[in-house]
Design an enzyme around this catalytic site. Structure first.
Site, mmCIF file in Angstrom:
data_model
loop_
_atom_site.group_PDB
_atom_site.id
_atom_site.type_symbol
_atom_site.label_atom_id
_atom_site.label_comp_id
_atom_site.label_asym_id
_atom_site.label_seq_id
_atom_site.Cartn_x
_atom_site.Cartn_y
_atom_site.Cartn_z
ATOM 1 N N ARG A 1 0.821 -1.210 0.000
ATOM 2 C CA ARG A 1 0.000 0.000 0.000
ATOM 3 C C ARG A 1 0.863 1.272 0.000
ATOM 4 N NH1 ARG A 1 -5.305 1.006 1.660
ATOM 5 N NH2 ARG A 1 -5.507 -1.166 2.279
ATOM 6 N N LYS B 1 14.420 -26.265 5.161
ATOM 7 C CA LYS B 1 15.636 -26.453 5.951
ATOM 8 C C LYS B 1 16.325 -27.751 5.534
ATOM 9 C CE LYS B 1 13.788 -24.058 10.050
ATOM 10 N NZ LYS B 1 14.651 -22.982 10.504
ATOM 11 N N HIS C 1 4.699 -26.118 11.135
ATOM 12 C CA HIS C 1 6.078 -26.603 11.159
ATOM 13 C C HIS C 1 6.210 -27.969 11.845
ATOM 14 C CE1 HIS C 1 6.666 -22.591 9.887
ATOM 15 N NE2 HIS C 1 6.804 -22.013 11.069
#
Ligand code: BG6
Length: 512
Positions: free
Chosen positions: A62, A201, A259
């Site tokens: 924005r 990872k 996760h």
């Protein structure tokens, strides 16, 4: 015949990872993630010559901001390859541009479309687009809907349109389902890349290599030999100025639903038939679907919530959660969670899986620890006691990435006294190189069209199905609650109730 040239997956497997020319639009480009992770990761990829020729990044948010300048500072601070190489930066910066615009304003998308058409002309990006939605979740639906309405989603694969969606993907089953429906009304599943940076990872990917490239572990990887599994994601940091977000989320939503359940799925899945997006994700989703539903009225026998109180982080006094800016002083949001789970299938039937995650723990450490069953009959005494100390295999996700196996060994001397010792593998020592950042791998995979390390819609929904039930159980428990959640001093391993959860089973949490 398929050649590696026209098969990006094959190229990926062979290590020839060079995507087709494309432009990446980052929605939410004025945010923290863009500065700390996304653009630094893209710069590192550029420095390794992994980006396609003509690659362009368009930031959109924005506010009007000096984007290129800000990104220069961001790369200088956060890129893995530092200091910045000025010639490389010049080339990289030539592909950077910015368009201010509100995400609910159709005119902004028209401007974006025209801008991208110019980039195609000037930089040869051929209409290929990656849209990265890195905004607060309130804007996800607006952005996806407007991209669709503005005709910016290609129907086929040439040119390609791929949309990366940051977490959180919903805040419960119902909202995740609604968001998924919106996505699928505009995009095909193959175009949707729900990101979970844990899958980027190295050590998380190594769970698959460890399990499926070695012959000796898999025969033991089941309820016949495994006594229990502990998954820990401990963080020493607090909520880092994100009070208003965190107080609405809590650890279950922030860490476990995404996760930790990804770690769980990789640890527990069956071998896939191939290392391909759907084959891998088919097996992961089966694990999540097999999670035993927790009983609503007994939720507190299976789960523990905690909140950190005042305490210390590396000797520094830190405030309690309820005193953090943006957090309600009467908040019932958890900063620690522990769960006991069962995966009801043939491999895992009867093996308890303990999961815990928390902020303001004594240290940052993520690991999966597999404890094997003890010998059936203790023959040897350790310090006068018969020894049944179990073998433990610990997969250390971070930091000090590596794998250790604990076993008993004879203490030197005239007795048969067994003592626990460990066999250690450390990434740093064995490979001598710093692992790449998670976002480097994931951004590259998306450009290559490889969604193996992204979460599929049914996976997200399966994981929400389980977590939503926990949230419902907690809401019911809170109606009866007087007083706060169990407290733990900042810098300690969680509330005493978490220790009791395991003590009831005759077990204790590991001290990683
Ligand atoms: C994010 C969470 O997804 O993961 C944070 O929102 C958390 O609260 C972070 O700190 C942990 O990621 P990492 O890579 O530092 O383990």
């Amino acid at each position: 015949m398929t050649t590696t040239q026209d098969n990006p997956l094959l190229q990926g497997l062979l290590g020839e990872r060079r995507p087709e020319p494309c432009a990446m639009v980052i929605f939410g480009a004025s945010g923290d993630l863009t500065r700390r992770k996304l653009v630094p990761a893209l710069y590192t990829l550029a420095s390794e010559r992994k980006l396609p020729a003509g690659f362009a990044i368009v930031g959109m948010a924005r506010r009007d901001i000096p984007f290129v300048e800000q990104m220069h500072q961001a790369v200088a601070r956060h890129a893995r390859r530092r200091p910045i190489d000025s010639e490389l930066w010049q080339g990289f910066a030539a592909g950077l541009s910015y368009i201010p615009g509100a995400f609910d304003d159709p005119a902004a998308y028209e401007r974006l479309r025209a801008h991208l058409a110019r980039i195609d002309q000037e930089r040869g990006t051929r209409g290929n687009r990656v849209f990265y939605i890195s905004t607060p979740p309130e804007s996800f639906v607006d952005i996806i809907t407007h991209l669709g309405r503005a005709g910016m989603i290609s129907a086929g694969n040439e040119p390609f349109t791929r949309v990366i969606i940051e977490k959180p993907f919903g805040r419960d089953l119902q909202s995740a389902q609604a968001l998924n429906d919106t996505c699928l009304s505009v995009l095909r599943e193959e175009q949707i890349y729900r990101i979970d940076h844990y899958l980027g990872k190295e050590t998380v990917q190594n769970i698959l290599v460890f399990r499926f490239a070695n012959g000796i572990f898999e025969p033991l990887w089941n309820n016949r030999y495994i006594d229990n599994v502990q998954l820990t994601v401990a963080e020493s940091i607090g909520i880092e100025g994100r009070g208003s977000y965190y107080d609405r989320a809590g650890t279950l939503r922030d860490m476990v639903q995404n996760h930790m359940f990804q770690l769980l799925a990789l640890m527990a899945m069956e071998p896939p038939v191939a290392f391909e997006p759907d084959a891998v994700r088919d097996e992961k989703v089966k694990v999540l679907r097999a999670l035993r539903e927790l009983p609503l009225d007994e939720i507190e026998r299976w789960t523990v919530r905690g909140q950190y109180g005042p305490g210390y982080d590396q000797g520094q006094a830190v405030p309690g959660y309820r005193e953090e800016p943006g957090v309600s002083p009467s908040s019932l949001t958890e900063t620690y969670v522990a769960l006991k789970l069962y995966i009801d299938n043939w491999r895992w039937g009867g093996v308890p899986i303990y999961v815990r995650a928390g902020k303001r723990m004594p240290k940052r450490v993520s690991e999966i620890a597999i404890t094997f069953k003890s010998v059936p009959h203790a023959l040897l005494a350790q310090g006068g006691r018969l020894s049944q100390e179990p073998n433990v295999l610990a997969l250390r996700i971070q930091p000090d990435e590596g794998i250790t196996l604990k076993f008993l060994s004879k203490t030197p001397g005239p007795t048969m006294d067994p003592r626990p010792v460990t066999m250690d593998f450390r990434y740093g020592t064995s490979f001598g190189a710093e692992p790449p950042e998670a976002y480097e791998r994931l951004l590259l995979d998306c450009m290559l069209g490889d969604s193996t390390l992204f979460t599929r819609g049914d996976e997200v929904l399966a994981s929400w199905r389980f977590c939503t039930r926990v949230l419902q159980g907690w809401a019911q428990a809170d109606e009866r609650r007087r007083g706060p959640l169990p407290q733990y001093e900042a810098g300690t391993w969680g509330p005493k109730e978490a220790a009791e959860l395991l003590a009831r089973d005759g077990r204790a949490w590991r001290r990683p």
